[in-house]
Scaffold this motif. Structure first.
Motif, short mmCIF file in Angstrom:
data_model
loop_
_atom_site.label_atom_id
_atom_site.label_comp_id
_atom_site.label_asym_id
_atom_site.label_seq_id
_atom_site.Cartn_x
_atom_site.Cartn_y
_atom_site.Cartn_z
N VAL A 197 0.83 -1.20 0.00
CA VAL A 197 0.00 0.00 0.00
C VAL A 197 0.87 1.26 0.00
O VAL A 197 1.84 1.36 0.75
CB VAL A 197 -0.93 0.01 1.24
N ASN A 198 0.52 2.24 -0.85
CA ASN A 198 1.25 3.51 -0.88
C ASN A 198 0.30 4.71 -0.98
O ASN A 198 0.67 5.76 -1.47
CB ASN A 198 2.26 3.54 -2.03
N GLN A 199 -0.93 4.52 -0.51
CA GLN A 199 -1.91 5.60 -0.57
C GLN A 199 -1.68 6.63 0.53
O GLN A 199 -0.79 6.49 1.37
CB GLN A 199 -3.32 5.01 -0.50
N GLN A 200 -2.51 7.70 0.53
CA GLN A 200 -2.33 8.83 1.43
C GLN A 200 -3.10 8.63 2.75
O GLN A 200 -4.20 8.09 2.77
CB GLN A 200 -2.82 10.12 0.77
N VAL A 201 -2.50 9.10 3.83
CA VAL A 201 -3.12 9.02 5.15
C VAL A 201 -2.88 10.32 5.90
O VAL A 201 -1.86 10.98 5.72
CB VAL A 201 -2.56 7.82 5.95
N THR A 202 -3.84 10.73 6.74
CA THR A 202 -3.67 11.88 7.61
C THR A 202 -3.98 11.46 9.04
O THR A 202 -4.69 10.48 9.27
CB THR A 202 -4.61 13.05 7.24
N ILE A 203 -3.46 12.22 9.99
CA ILE A 203 -3.83 12.00 11.38
C ILE A 203 -4.27 13.31 12.00
O ILE A 203 -3.85 14.40 11.57
CB ILE A 203 -2.68 11.38 12.21
N GLU A 204 -5.12 13.22 13.01
CA GLU A 204 -5.61 14.39 13.72
C GLU A 204 -5.87 14.01 15.16
O GLU A 204 -6.42 12.93 15.43
CB GLU A 204 -6.89 14.93 13.07
N THR A 205 -5.49 14.87 16.09
CA THR A 205 -5.74 14.58 17.50
C THR A 205 -6.97 15.34 17.98
O THR A 205 -7.42 16.31 17.34
CB THR A 205 -4.55 14.96 18.40
N SER A 206 -7.51 14.92 19.12
CA SER A 206 -8.67 15.60 19.69
C SER A 206 -8.27 16.82 20.51
O SER A 206 -9.14 17.53 21.03
CB SER A 206 -9.49 14.62 20.54
N ASP A 207 -6.97 17.07 20.67
CA ASP A 207 -6.48 18.28 21.33
C ASP A 207 -6.52 19.42 20.32
O ASP A 207 -5.74 19.44 19.36
CB ASP A 207 -5.05 18.05 21.83
N VAL A 208 -7.41 20.38 20.53
CA VAL A 208 -7.60 21.46 19.55
C VAL A 208 -6.39 22.39 19.48
O VAL A 208 -6.27 23.17 18.52
CB VAL A 208 -8.87 22.28 19.88
N ASN A 209 -5.50 22.31 20.46
CA ASN A 209 -4.34 23.21 20.48
C ASN A 209 -3.05 22.54 20.01
O ASN A 209 -1.98 23.14 20.10
CB ASN A 209 -4.13 23.75 21.89
N ASP A 210 -3.15 21.32 19.54
CA ASP A 210 -1.94 20.57 19.20
C ASP A 210 -1.31 21.09 17.92
O ASP A 210 -1.83 22.00 17.27
CB ASP A 210 -2.24 19.08 19.07
N THR A 211 -0.18 20.50 17.56
CA THR A 211 0.47 20.78 16.29
C THR A 211 0.54 19.49 15.49
O THR A 211 1.61 18.92 15.30
CB THR A 211 1.87 21.38 16.49
N SER A 212 -0.65 19.03 15.05
CA SER A 212 -0.69 17.82 14.22
C SER A 212 -0.02 18.09 12.88
O SER A 212 -0.04 19.22 12.38
CB SER A 212 -2.14 17.39 13.98
N PRO A 213 0.57 17.05 12.29
CA PRO A 213 1.18 17.24 10.97
C PRO A 213 0.14 17.74 9.96
O PRO A 213 -0.98 17.25 9.91
CB PRO A 213 1.66 15.83 10.61
#
Length: 204
Positions: free
Chosen positions: A40-56
């Motif tokens: 697999v080489n498809q795209q993925v994102t991540i997000e945290t439930s901390d609204v103040n974080d610095t997610s990629p």
């Protein structure tokens, strides 16, 4: 990872993290039984439930079925991380939400003063009034009001202070006799002060 198990993971809880300290998150694309699929080489994102974080920001491609992200949570609390397939190319892979991750305050580095009308906003470092929601209330000359002093980490998370940790006060206008009665240093926490401006009105 524990391929073939019911959850795909070994037993145990995620390590606790510290506010402001980055940590690595591994996302894998697997089959129904949690075996990593290396093609697999498809795209993925991540997000945290901390609204103040610095997610990629944005998405990234799997490399041999795996992608490592660095995450920095700023708000102390309990949060989760969600991984999403954001590639519009079929097939669409199932979204996965992590176990709860506990984020503790970092080391104490500064003081936070809250006056009436202000409330703490831990983890908020980017607003015009970092660490608090500020709408100060007008005070009346000679009337008692309460101020709160918090010991915080670099991201405005309150740190439990050492017992009998003391702090001093300064005003832009001279204190009346209350300064002597209260003393130059008071224990951190909630304090009742009376500020006298010698019948001079204005912003202080």
């Amino acid at each position: 990872a524990d391929p073939g198990s019911s959850s795909g993971k070994t037993t145990g809880l995620p390590f606790e993290q510290s506010s402001g300290s980055p940590f690595a998150v591994i996302v894998q694309c697997t089959d129904e039984y949690w075996n990593k699929v290396t093609t697999v080489n498809q795209q993925v994102t991540i997000e945290t439930s901390d609204v103040n974080d610095t997610s990629p920001a944005g998405s990234a491609a799997f490399v041999a079925g795996e992608k490592i992200f660095n995450v920095t949570s700023t708000t102390a609390g309990t949060w989760t991380i969600t991984a999403d397939d954001t590639d519009i190319t079929a097939p669409t892979y199932t979204t996965h939400i992590s176990s709860d991750i506990i984020v503790r305050p970092g080391s104490a580095v500064k003081l936070q003063l809250l006056i009436p009308g202000e409330t703490a906003d831990p983890g908020n470092t980017s607003s015009a009034t970092p660490g608090k929601i500020s709408n100060p209330l007008t005070q009346t000359n000679g009337t008692q009001f309460v101020v709160t002093v918090n010991l915080t980490d670099d991201n405005w998370n309150k740190v439990q202070q050492i017992p009998r940790y003391y702090v001093g006060f300064r005003s832009t206008r001279p204190w009346d006799y209350e300064e002597e009665r209260l003393g130059p240093y008071k224990e951190i926490g909630e304090m009742k002060l009376v500020e006298y401006f010698k019948d001079r009105k204005g912003v202080h």
